[in-house]
Each structure stands twice: as structure tokens, then as C-alpha cells.
Design an enzyme around this catalytic site. Sequence first.
Site, short mmCIF file in Angstrom:
data_model
loop_
_atom_site.label_atom_id
_atom_site.label_comp_id
_atom_site.label_asym_id
_atom_site.label_seq_id
_atom_site.Cartn_x
_atom_site.Cartn_y
_atom_site.Cartn_z
N LEU C 43 0.82 -1.21 0.00
CA LEU C 43 0.00 0.00 0.00
C LEU C 43 0.86 1.25 0.00
O LEU C 43 0.61 2.19 -0.75
CB LEU C 43 -0.93 -0.01 1.21
CG LEU C 43 -2.10 -0.97 1.11
CD1 LEU C 43 -2.96 -0.87 2.35
CD2 LEU C 43 -2.94 -0.69 -0.12
N GLY C 45 4.19 1.62 -0.79
CA GLY C 45 5.06 1.74 -1.96
C GLY C 45 4.29 2.00 -3.24
O GLY C 45 4.65 2.88 -4.02
N HIS C 266 -1.71 -11.04 17.13
CA HIS C 266 -3.14 -10.99 16.81
C HIS C 266 -3.86 -12.13 17.52
O HIS C 266 -3.42 -13.27 17.44
CB HIS C 266 -3.32 -11.11 15.29
CG HIS C 266 -4.68 -10.71 14.84
ND1 HIS C 266 -5.78 -11.48 15.08
CD2 HIS C 266 -5.13 -9.62 14.17
CE1 HIS C 266 -6.85 -10.88 14.56
NE2 HIS C 266 -6.47 -9.75 14.00
N ARG C 331 -6.44 -5.98 20.75
CA ARG C 331 -5.65 -7.15 20.36
C ARG C 331 -4.63 -7.59 21.40
O ARG C 331 -4.53 -8.76 21.74
CB ARG C 331 -4.92 -6.84 19.06
CG ARG C 331 -5.86 -6.75 17.90
CD ARG C 331 -5.15 -6.39 16.63
NE ARG C 331 -6.12 -6.39 15.53
CZ ARG C 331 -5.83 -6.06 14.28
NH1 ARG C 331 -4.60 -5.69 13.96
NH2 ARG C 331 -6.75 -6.10 13.36
N HIS C 402 1.62 -10.74 14.11
CA HIS C 402 0.82 -10.23 13.02
C HIS C 402 1.40 -8.96 12.41
O HIS C 402 1.47 -8.80 11.20
CB HIS C 402 -0.58 -9.95 13.56
CG HIS C 402 -1.52 -9.37 12.56
ND1 HIS C 402 -1.76 -9.99 11.35
CD2 HIS C 402 -2.27 -8.26 12.56
CE1 HIS C 402 -2.63 -9.26 10.68
NE2 HIS C 402 -2.94 -8.20 11.38
#
Lengths: 247, 253, 639
Positions: C43, C45, C266, C331, C402
Site C-alpha cells: 500500500l 510503496g 493478533h 488485540r 501479526h
Amino acid sequence: MSASSATSTAGIPIHEALCRWVFSSIGKKTIVAVTGILLVLFVTGHMLGNFTIYFGPDLINSYAKHLRDLGPFLWVIRLGLLAVVFLHIFFTMLLWKENATARPQKYAVGDPIKTTVFARTMRLTGLIVLAFVIFHLGHFTLLIFNPSWAHLDTELHGETVHDVYRMVVLGFSNPVVSAFYIISLGLLAFHLSHGIGSLFQTLGLTTRKMRPVYEAVARVYAWALFVGYSSIPISILIFGLGKNTIK
Amino acid sequence: MNFTLRVWRQDGPTTSGRFEEYPAKNIPDEASFLEMLDIVNEELEKAGKESVQFDHDCREGICGMCSLTINGVPHGPGRGTTCQLYMRKFQDGDVITIEPFRVGAFPIIRDLAVNRTALDKVIQAGGFITARTGSAPDANSVPIPKVIADESMDAAACIGCGACAAACPNSSAMLFVSAKAAHLGLLPQGKPENERRTVRMVRTMDEIGFGNCSNYYACEAVCPAGISASFIARLNRQYTSAAAREAVGATTI
Amino acid sequence: MSIDAKIPAGPLDKKWSSYKNTAKIISPANKRKFKIIIVGSGLAGASAAATLGEQGFNVECFCYQDSPRRAHSIAAQGGINAAKNYQNDGDSTFRLFYDTIKGGDFRAREANVYRLAEVSANIIDQCVAQGVPFAREYGGLLANRSFGGAQVSRTFYARGQTGQQLLIGAYQGLEAQVAAGTVKMYSRTEMLDLVLVDGHAKGIIVRDMVTGEIRAHAADTVLLCTGGYGNVFYLSTNAKGCNVTATYRAYKKGAYFANPCYTQIHPTCIPVSGDYQSKLTLMSESLRNDGRVWVPKRKEDCGKAPSEIPEDARDYYLERKYPSYGNLAPRDISSRSAKEVCDEGRGVGPGGLGVYLDFGDAIKRLGQKVVAERYGNLFEMYENITGESAYERPMRIFPAVHYTMGGLWVDYNLMSNIPGLHVLGEANFSDHGANRLGASALMQGLADGYFVIPYTIGDYLNTQFGKAKPDVNSAPFQDALAAVKARTSQLLSIKGSRTVDSFHRELGHIMWDNCGMARTKESLTEALDKIPKLREEFWKNVNVLGKGETLNQSLEKAGRVADFLEFGELLCRDALQRNESCGGHFRSEYQTPDGEALRDDEHYAHVACWKFEGENATPTRLEEPLSYETVKLATRSYK
């Protein structure tokens, strides 16, 4: 307006644009589909014409006479049909060649996945049907195998006409001819089992919901043609249709 | 579980390949197909043999990198990517043939890894909506009917793995191309460039050397994203209409 | 040594707009003259490449996958946050900012986080314009859901494939620029080193993974958008190829590595089932909206089938401990609670490493049909992997590594302490503090790429007018090239007896056992003792077969694992030095009597920046103090 925008709205010449479309993958397929429709219409009409045999010699002979009376117009239809057949085959072969080069190395293990036997045998069934059509023309139109059939005449409303009825009965009384005819029409039904359903997809008429419907209807239609066509040799050979006329 | 693998080995793009047979021993049935290959590769390396090269990355079925043809079926039995295939789907003692995706437009790099930049080229040809960063209107300024958005999403789910072309007897990439054309073309934002996008993507697809669609539907049978071949019908229709409009000068591509 | 984050002056909510008003702009004619290297096509780059290319810069983008569309951003399921307040439920830029700061346990930089919240709304506009098919309501407007413990519905989503759709949007933008000729894409190309010229980042050394060619690329500035380092734990939800090499190599060239100990675990992943396992699969957090988490109250019940354990013998521990958030606790808290109950011996499934996520009540309340509509694809995925149906028996879940909040240190311009080296997305440390909230990773990646770097890059490039263009034939490039080649041949020549994977797996065990969900001084000291030994063995005994001149996945892995073997030590060192518990970093010594994280704001309200001091030398720990001008530090409570 600048020069560049003037050219951009003009676009490319129409013949070039058409050529690009015709020889694009989708264009070629569309031509096969459209010629396919014409051929299906012809095959349907031909069958309906054949059914006149069930109404006695007079009807089929008068139907044949009307066709012949078309004169030059008949030739237009014939040449048109020939062109349609040619385009159908030419573009299929072109597609075939491209498709073969698109996968230079085949899989060692083949799996048909979801492809139907009808779809996978399109070229084979098509070519056999072509061979049959040539035979069929030689048999009933050019009378290559039985030149004497040209003299089968009969009386119709006081005129002497070609007795197509007797010719057909004679033709199909030969079990080998009938068997070849029925097998070939079976293969045609195979061909159309994929072909008719497929043309809806190629012409962009299918939706997720309608595709199975088109396919089912197409398959029923293809095999209805088979039943319709085959009923004639079967009626002659097995049920003795028109036996009395050839004694 | 124990299996016998027949694996395609090919040293490089220009060399010819061959099948080699390897045992896959003591494979847990919870292992994924790629984990089974990991185990086999570790055994190969321990025995001083180079491991089998195969593409994979996310291993959760979304990146589209894994690309094996297993017993003649791209991504193997069942719906989903190779990485989401589990060994419990096989029988103990099975002989499993593993080949790369065989598509002329996807040349083999080594062993089971193929080059799929052809798909990127199709996207470059028009698989986008030109939207300069920062120039966008408010996201809610154009309402999109839910059914349209949903259908667009159905098409957008394509993971670009190329299994459609690999499964197609003609190596046609029509499912991939049509999914992109539908994803963008259905949305109001994608309408202005629709004709240009459609025609350019199809032409590029043809130029690259993918085969032609014969409506076999093998593509949708193997598609891990469940893309429907009805998008191909849509593409056929839109392409012909755009090409006709181009021919008569109603649009330029 | 002071660290200057270059935060603009002025009130928090005016900083970014005043920055933009006074930012140095590069004229279109000059943009063409600047070359920008972007490493990574996720996303961050892809969005940066698309935007900078569109602005007229000359961009070269690199990714190790076969196509930029495969970057691991694609795997994000849940959604993307944005302060649009379309639901009219009281959301605002400030609220998103505050939630993010609080969620990060007050260990993130205020100004950066506020900017993130500010541009979040633009991201949604941009994505919709480029054709991201977000979920919609029947009226045609965008739908939202509440996600990851937020009390407002600000999450935009595209089924369970939000990351995929956002990435494809950015990827398409990138490919459009490739077609336009402004971006040159190098896929299957891995960055192996950073090149500095007079202390400025001016290029990279890469290996073409197909031909094996190792070569140099020069540019005016370098952007690292290479993601996180979760794979240092071997098993994680990251893609197999995710690695720390790019950022670690930059660290070794002098870039500060900030807060490496902040790792997010996560809570809802499918548990490990055996040693062969190569990766962990995440189940969307949204499952916790309707699923109830429990374990048996008594150890003896753990072996029983869940249906045989009566209601009063079950411990719904999240509902018990956090009555107001219950199963939706953040989380880090959910993960740690799962670990606690498993440590008590009450875990379920193989090895006792799992807890139940039970949909029995939801099915009773809503009916199986509704549950299937909401989670059908997740249930299917679970059944495909485990062979069990979650409609019939509770899912087993367990936490897994995660996301990594730590990363290369960057200032407000997203530039590291090395001039010319910019770091975007998960690869930097900037916005999530010690813990990231759900649906915020996508937001940050796209914010950095679409809306931050295009403005801030000018700050550096403006200083580069008239400077000599870097030359790949110059000494700094040739030296770096020679070093990379030497290292590659060294890996190939060891010819030991252990596979690369076996080292990676062992490192993963050390990291997970000693530096996982809970860390202690002892465990970290032990890790710091074990890792160098393992590394030493690696360089003596690893077996990398094959050649350097072909596709060679063993060689690729070996290079990455070699870096993980060094980086793991840095991570543990950071964890050992941070004598507090915050967010994803939980030191068992520092907890409240009821087991909650105990922060030490007096001593640790700072960013720890690690400076490389040479091979086998102890790195120096520098501090960037975090000064909170707007928010008040508070104990993070979800009770």
C-alpha cells in the site's frame, strides 16, 4: 482546434477499424457465432422442409419445385450459404491455429476440468459434418452416386416435375446411407450442443443466471434437430414410409 | 501419509524440462500442499539435491503467487489456491503430478515458477481508472446502487493468479481481462474510460499471445476467487460495441 | 545526542495545514530531473509510486514478488479506518487521533498521528475515485462497521478483502504510471543493500532473482516501503517472503531502528498444528463481534469435547475480566489473556495452545443462516484448514505474530536520520506507538504514500539542486556491490549440513518462547545468549545449494534469515531495555496486581532508537522524547 485534437476525433479509417475488430479474438469469435446462427437457421428450415415428406409425395415435390423455380435467386442463397460455411470454417481454423500456439507445451496429465465432451470435440464433429454435407450434396443434389435419379419424374397438378419423394425414399432405403446420415446428424447435434449455447455467450447475451438456461435450451434444440432429421430415414427404413412408391 | 510426486524440473527458461520422481514420506494430513513440498524440499536439500523452485507468498489464498498444476488441474482439486489445498484431500499412496502453469504467455523461469508479467501488461493497457491523487470528490458524492457495487466487487475479487489461462485448453486470459473490465466498468467512476479500457486491454491480451475463448468454462471452474464467466459475455458485448463506435468515429480509443 | 523529529510549530490541528502551506514545492520541469527509488509495492510503496509518478518524478519501483499486486498488504481482511463520520455517531478527526494514540498506549508521536487522522478521509475519497468497490448500503452510500474495539463505526470495508481491494487500486495507479513511462517497475528484484554517498541515501544494490544479477541503482532519494519484520518469529501471519533485509541493511548503514520490541500479536489465528507448519492464518477479528471466547475452568476438562463441558465449567475469561469491552477487548489484551489461560494449563487442542471461540450462542440467537451470512467465508476457510466445522463445535484460536509497530525511525517528513532515506508504511515506526488498532495499518500505508510523502519529499529534494547526480560506477556503489556479491558467494560456499529453514525455525522458537507475548529479563537474557550462537552456527553450517545465477529460493531465504539472525538480537535487546509494559510489549515484571500492563511514563515515554555501531559491537540506544502537548497520558483501561 489544434491539429492533434483534430486527428484524435477523426480516429482511424473505418476499414482499418473493421479489420482490427474482425481479426481480434472477440471479432473472430463473433463471426463464428453469427455464421453459426445462420447455419442453425438453415438447418432448421431444411428440416421443416423435409417434414413435407410426411404429407405425401405431392407436398414435398411441390416444395422442391418452388425452390427450383426461384431460379437465379436460389443461386444467391446457395452461394450465400457457401460463403457462410466458408467464413465459419475459416475463422474457426484461424482460432484453432492461434489457440494451438498459445500453449506450446501441453500438460503431461490432462484433465478435462469442466469442459464438456461437446465443446472439446467441436472441430472434429464440425469436420465430419462438413464431410457429410459434401456427401449429402453429391447424394441428393448433384446425384453423383445415382445419376439415373435425375429422370425420376412424376405428375403434379398436370406438370411433370422431379420426383423428390421417390428419390428420398430410394436413398434412405439403403441402410448404409441411412446409418451414415443418422450418425452424421448425431455429430451435428453434438456440435450444436455446445455451439448454440455458446453463441449466446460469444454475442454477450448471457448473464450468470441465464447461461444455464440458454445451454439447456440449446442442448434440447440440438437434439430435437437430430430427432427430427433422423425420423425420416427411420420412417423409411423401419416403418416403410413410401415403400409402395418405389416398387 | 505417503505420496509419490512426479515433479517438473527445468533448469532455466531456455532449457528443456523433465519429470523427476520424489517420495513424500510421513506427511501429516493437516499439512497444506505447499507445506508438503517444503518437507520434500528439506529432504532433497539434506540429500544434497537442489530444492524444487515454486512460487508462493502469502499462503492464505489471496496474493495469487502460487501457481501449480496438480494432476492436470491448476491449483489442484477443489476451489481455492494451491496454498489452500490440504493433503487430507488426497489418498495415502497417491501419485501426484505437479507441473507449472503451461501458458505460452507465461514462460517458465525455473522448475514450477513462471513469469506472469503478461497480466501486468494487460493492466497497464487500461486496467485502471485515472484519478489523480488529491483530486477526488467526496466519497459519498456519487451513490452507487448496492447491486452494482456488489457485482463490481464480485469481479474485483480476482487475485490475478492466471489459473484461468492455465486451465483453459486455449490458454485464454479472457476471465482475467473480463473481470478487470467489469470491476471498473460497472462503477460510475470507471465509465468515462470504459471503451478505451475495454478495447485496449483486449488488444493487448491478443498481442501478448493468449489464446481465444471457446466458452469451455474451465476457467471459472478453477478460479480461486469464483469469478463468473458471465463477465466474459459482458466483455464480448462491450468490446464489439466499443469497436463499432470507434469504426464509425463515435469514440476514439 | 538530540533527535530532531522536525515537528512543525503551532497547535496540533494546524500543524499539517501550515506545513503544507509553507512546504517547498518543486516545479514540474524540475520533477522530471529527480529520480526516486521506491522499494516495496504494498500500500505504501504502490501509492507513493503512483502519486510521485503522476506528479512527474522519475520513479523506479522494486518488489520481490512476480507482480507488485502481490505485496502482503493484500492479505488485510477487516477494513480501513477514516474519520468521515458518515454514520453520524460522533466520530471526528480528533477522536480517531485520540483512539489511535490511546490504542498505541501513548507511545506514538502526537503530530504524526494527528496528521494520519486528518488525511484518513481523503484516502477514502481517493480509493472510491479509483474504483475500490467498498461495501454500500441500499441507498448507494458507503457502509461502515465498528472494528477492533472502536466505539464508533468508522471502518470502511470491501467484504473480507479490503486490503486486496485497496492494494489493487494502488497497483492499478502504479501500472497506469508504468504505461505512462514515469514509473519503471522491477519485479522479482530484491534489495540487498543501501548505498550512501557522502552520508546521503543515493541508491540501492539489488539482486535480480531470475538471472541472479547483482547490480546497483542510483537515485536522488530512496523510499523504503518494505513492510514489517514479523517473520523473525518464523511463524507469523506475514507472507513467507516478508523480511527485514531492506530496513536492517539501512540500519547497518546508520539509520536508526526505532522500538523494534513493539510487535503485535493478533488474538484470532488458527492454532499451530505441527512442526511442519509454515505460516499462521489469521481469522478476521470481526469474528469476535459474535463469537465468545472461553476455556474450561478446570485443567482436567481440557481433553474433553467442548460440548461435554457444561456452561458453569466454562471460563469466558474476556467477559469476566473486561466487562465493558468483553470479547472485543483490544488485540494485545486479548492475546495476552489467551496466553495466560494457556500458561495455566487450561488451553485446548494440540499442545494446549488454543482457546475456544464459540458461536453456539450466536447461532441460537441469530440462527445459523445469519451467522453464515456474516462469517460464512471465514467458517469455510477454518474448515478447509482444520477439517472441523465451526457450526458444530467451537473454533480453536490462538494468538500469532501479526504486525510490527517498530521500524526505522523517521521524522515528520518520513525521512530517517540518513538524509534522503524515507521510510513509509509498516517499515517505519511512526504512527501506532506500542500497539496498532484494527483497520489502521491500511490507513497508515495509504496515508504515507498518497498524502504525506508527495508533500514532504520536497523538503529533502530541494536541498539537492545542483548536486552531482550519483553514479553507479563511483566508489560507494562499487564497494557496496562488491560487498553484496561477496556475501552471496559466502552463503553459497559454506556447504554445511543444515537447511536454511531449520535455522529460521529455531530462531523463531527462541523469539516466540523468550520474546513473544510476555517477556522477562531472564527470558530476554537467555535469547540474547542463544541468538549469537545460532548465528555463528548458521555462518558455519548452513547449506545453500545451487547457483547464484538462477532463480534460487534457498539463497534468497538464506540472505533474509542471516539478517533475521542479527535483527532478532536487536529486538530482544530493545525489549530488555524497555523496563515497562506497554501495548504489544509486555514485560511480566511490570504489571498491575490484576495482570494489566504497567507503563512507566516517567522513564519510558520516549522512542528508543538503535544506532548501529559496527559488527559485533553493542548498538547505542538513543531516545526521542515523546512530548504530549494535547493529550493527557492515561492508563489504558478497557474494563
